[in-house]
Design an enzyme around this catalytic site. Structure first.
Site, PDB file in Angstrom:
ATOM      1  N   ASN A  10      20.861  28.863  18.650  1.00  0.00           N
ATOM      2  CA  ASN A  10      21.014  30.309  18.196  1.00  0.00           C
ATOM      3  C   ASN A  10      21.195  31.138  19.474  1.00  0.00           C
ATOM      4  OD1 ASN A  10      20.857  33.056  17.282  1.00  0.00           O
ATOM      5  ND2 ASN A  10      18.628  32.682  17.066  1.00  0.00           N
ATOM      6  N   LYS A  12      21.823  34.223  19.892  1.00  0.00           N
ATOM      7  CA  LYS A  12      21.526  35.444  19.873  1.00  0.00           C
ATOM      8  C   LYS A  12      22.427  36.578  20.544  1.00  0.00           C
ATOM      9  CE  LYS A  12      16.790  33.887  19.917  1.00  0.00           C
ATOM     10  NZ  LYS A  12      15.389  34.124  20.256  1.00  0.00           N
ATOM     11  N   HIS A  89      15.153  34.853  10.239  1.00  0.00           N
ATOM     12  CA  HIS A  89      14.358  34.653  11.663  1.00  0.00           C
ATOM     13  C   HIS A  89      13.411  35.721  11.866  1.00  0.00           C
ATOM     14  CE1 HIS A  89      14.283  34.382  15.917  1.00  0.00           C
ATOM     15  NE2 HIS A  89      14.909  33.210  15.742  1.00  0.00           N
ATOM     16  N   GLU A 159       9.503  27.775  13.206  1.00  0.00           N
ATOM     17  CA  GLU A 159       9.493  28.631  14.475  1.00  0.00           C
ATOM     18  C   GLU A 159       8.172  29.625  14.645  1.00  0.00           C
ATOM     19  OE1 GLU A 159      13.358  29.571  16.554  1.00  0.00           O
ATOM     20  OE2 GLU A 159      13.231  30.900  14.795  1.00  0.00           O
ATOM     21  N   GLY A 165      10.275  32.367  23.133  1.00  0.00           N
ATOM     22  CA  GLY A 165      10.534  32.925  24.268  1.00  0.00           C
ATOM     23  C   GLY A 165       9.231  32.980  25.115  1.00  0.00           C
ATOM     24  N   SER A 202      10.925  27.930  21.995  1.00  0.00           N
ATOM     25  CA  SER A 202      10.902  27.336  23.544  1.00  0.00           C
ATOM     26  C   SER A 202      11.219  25.994  23.662  1.00  0.00           C
ATOM     27  CB  SER A 202       9.542  27.740  24.202  1.00  0.00           C
ATOM     28  OG  SER A 202       9.229  29.007  24.159  1.00  0.00           O
TER      29      SER A 202
END
Length: 242
Positions: A10, A12, A89, A159, A165, A202
């Site tokens: 992804n 982003k 998401h 997730e 992150g 992550s």
């Protein structure tokens, strides 16, 4: 039956045009697998097409056509050669207030237009601390996949919001337990025993070897690290064994 694993990137809202061109120079002659799916920003999708990996779109609208300025329909994405869509998401849920009802509409419309779907689910840190992970996942999955007929075109990406992150990854035992819960839930609720479940949050080149030791893992959804060509290629090599 071959145990097929997947690597999903992804990208982003991370790269400008020149960055994309340089990125593609690094990866295009090194990825030869339709088990790799890349999700670039929608305006860059044409740059990624006609390679040996699959190309997805990061989001779609839940209508086929209409006065929705700035939106992209599943049929438009499909007509460009896109094969898959990310739905639900946590960033869409958080920043754009997408409800499970909206997510469900996007899932159903995408499947009806011939796109496969990767549904993202996960709990916040507060929900985890309150031991609500299973409850949150059950709510998301049962609402988001309501009225789905063909689960062969659906994968679920677990997730945990608190891992995205943050460079914090759950222990393998936690990942394995949650993946099995999701698989059992889909089998129980919808009678489908073979749902693919990915882990995301992550994932990077340093921890991919450890994550791949999770026995029931069907692949990974990679965020920030997927924008680094060398890291992403290493992750692919570890997961797919190539």
């Amino acid at each position: 039956m071959v145990d097929r694993k997947y690597v999903v990137g992804n990208l982003k809202m991370a790269m400008k045009k020149d960055d994309v061109i340089q990125y593609l120079k690094r990866i295009n002659d090194k990825i030869y697998s339709n088990q790799v799916i890349l999700f670039p920003s929608s305006i860059y999708i044409p740059y990624f097409l006609n390679q040996y990996y699959k190309v997805g779109i990061q989001d779609v609208h839940f209508e086929s056509i209409g006065p929705y300025t700035g939106e992209i329909s599943p049929s438009q994405a499909k007509s460009m050669g896109v094969s898959c869509v990310l739905v639900g998401h946590s960033e869409r849920r958080r920043y754009f207030q997408e409800t499970d009802g909206v997510v469900n509409k996007k899932v159903l419309k995408s499947l009806s237009e011939g796109l496969s779907v990767i549904l993202c689910v996960g709990e916040t840190k507060e929900e985890k601390d309150l031991l609500k992970t299973d409850r949150i996942l059950k709510k998301q999955i049962t609402y988001d996949l309501r009225d789905v007929d063909d689960f062969r075109q659906v994968m679920i990406a677990y997730e945990p919001v608190w891992a995205i992150g943050t460079k914090v990854v759950p222990k393998n035992q936690e990942i394995q337990k949650t993946i099995q819960y999701i698989k059992d839930l889909v089998k129980q609720e919808y009678g489908y025993p073979d749902i693919k479940v990915l882990y995301g949050g992550s994932v990077d080149a340093k921890n991919i070897d450890t994550i791949c030791q999770v026995r029931n893992l069907d692949g990974v959804l990679v965020g920030n690290s997927s924008t680094d060509a060398e890291q992403f290629l290493h992750i692919i090599e570890v997961v797919l064994g190539k």
